[in-house]
Design a protein around this motif. Sequence first.
Motif, short mmCIF file in Angstrom:
data_model
loop_
_atom_site.label_atom_id
_atom_site.label_comp_id
_atom_site.label_asym_id
_atom_site.label_seq_id
_atom_site.Cartn_x
_atom_site.Cartn_y
_atom_site.Cartn_z
N UNK A 19 10.86 2.30 10.89
CA UNK A 19 11.43 3.21 11.74
C UNK A 19 10.40 4.42 12.03
N UNK A 20 9.44 4.54 11.26
CA UNK A 20 8.37 5.46 11.31
C UNK A 20 7.48 5.29 12.71
N UNK A 21 7.64 4.09 12.90
CA UNK A 21 6.53 3.81 14.18
C UNK A 21 7.38 3.28 15.57
N UNK A 22 8.65 3.02 15.34
CA UNK A 22 9.46 2.78 16.20
C UNK A 22 9.79 1.23 16.66
N UNK A 23 9.42 0.50 15.64
CA UNK A 23 9.75 -0.79 15.79
C UNK A 23 10.99 -1.02 15.69
N UNK A 24 11.50 -2.44 16.25
CA UNK A 24 12.62 -2.84 16.04
C UNK A 24 12.53 -4.25 15.34
N UNK A 50 14.31 -4.49 2.42
CA UNK A 50 14.54 -4.40 3.41
C UNK A 50 14.86 -2.77 3.92
N UNK A 51 15.49 -2.36 3.22
CA UNK A 51 15.75 -0.78 3.20
C UNK A 51 14.55 0.03 2.97
N UNK A 52 13.61 -0.29 2.06
CA UNK A 52 12.52 0.35 1.81
C UNK A 52 11.63 0.15 3.00
N UNK A 53 11.47 -1.07 3.66
CA UNK A 53 10.62 -1.36 4.69
C UNK A 53 11.15 -0.57 6.07
N UNK A 54 12.28 -0.51 6.33
CA UNK A 54 12.93 0.22 7.31
C UNK A 54 12.48 1.57 7.46
N UNK A 55 12.72 2.35 6.07
CA UNK A 55 12.54 3.77 6.00
C UNK A 55 11.18 4.22 6.26
N UNK A 100 0.81 -1.35 0.16
CA UNK A 100 -0.08 -0.06 -0.13
C UNK A 100 1.18 1.18 0.04
N UNK A 101 2.09 1.23 0.81
CA UNK A 101 2.95 2.32 0.65
C UNK A 101 3.41 2.48 -0.45
N UNK A 102 3.80 1.48 -1.26
CA UNK A 102 4.44 1.54 -2.54
C UNK A 102 3.44 2.17 -3.47
N UNK A 103 2.11 1.68 -3.36
CA UNK A 103 1.12 2.25 -4.18
C UNK A 103 0.96 3.55 -4.27
N UNK A 104 1.04 4.02 -2.88
CA UNK A 104 0.85 5.55 -2.32
C UNK A 104 2.04 6.35 -2.84
#
Length: 353
Positions: free
Chosen positions: A207-212, A198-203, A108-112
């Motif tokens: 990282x935007x919701x404070x997950x590890x 992985x890079x796309x997911x992390x960014x 969904x993020x990629x579509x947006x």
Amino acid sequence: MKRLLAIGLLISSLFSCTSQDESLEIIDPIYFPSITDDDWETESIDNLNWNKAKLEPLLTFLEDNNTKGFIILKNGKMVIEKYFNGHSNTSIWYWASAGKTLTAAMTGIAEDDGYLNLNDKASLHLGSGWTSAPLAKENLITVSHLLSMTSGLDDNLGDDVSPENLKYVSDAGTRWAYHNVYVKLQDILASASKQTYVSYFNTKLRDRIGMTGTWIKLGNNSVYWSNTRSMARFGLLSLNNGNWDGSQIVNKNYFQKAVSTSQPINQSYGYLWWLNGKSSYHLPQTQIEFQGSLIESAPDDMYCALGKNDQKIYVVPSRNLVIVRMGESAEGENFALSNFDELLWQKINTLLN
């Protein structure tokens, strides 16, 4: 004069609405923990008027059934956080297929972001020959088919997603089957965004919701591992329709589609989310249609991320609840839903009621 009359009528209607329905529920705001530290506000069971006497039986049940981490959030605040069987708040564990919902969110993020469209042919991003299906049949498979488990590829050949193992069974969109081919979405996201998944997911999400946590490659699967609180953070994002404390991480319209029936075959499946309260459901490794709700004792509006060996995220919008369970299998290996879901919800209900 007309303006004064209009104002008067508006005030009158407001008072009228208040007097006619004094029982309108006041919705508590959702609390979000900081993304820079792991402090988390708590809420007392006493303040919620839950049945405190039923807490210990619930915790005993969880421990006896191989649970490692268990969390209940109410309005975003931590009500219960317990660890068992050598686990702690810093221990990591695998999400298994509960992590499919992370990939759904990233799609969904990629579509947006304009990188793809759900109606794109998968081969637009993967190239031709990513399956062993005839080219005309392969070209029927879209991004949305991968999200909804309706690729039409053979689900009886194991987790291998090499082309020779992705064989045609029926046209895309005509058959629902729980299939590891969904992981090709991660390749699509990497290709479309021109960076590693992985890079796309992390960014864009972690990282935007404070997950590890991190994605670990296990055979043909890319499996997410994290602590239990990170799972709860994603559940909280999902409770709030993809919004984190005012920041829309996942497009709201897309998220609502993700937690709605995605195709006409399995009423209880969205975009890699399981849906409760529908009239029927299908399960992995069978084409049988089962009648009734996915988890009879759970609220009808619940949607859930279900992973192998009883990894669970339950989201209940009507009660502003997020419930997370991590651990070993409660009773034998399973792929998603198990008898444990029903038994657990029976115990949870005695606490909440």
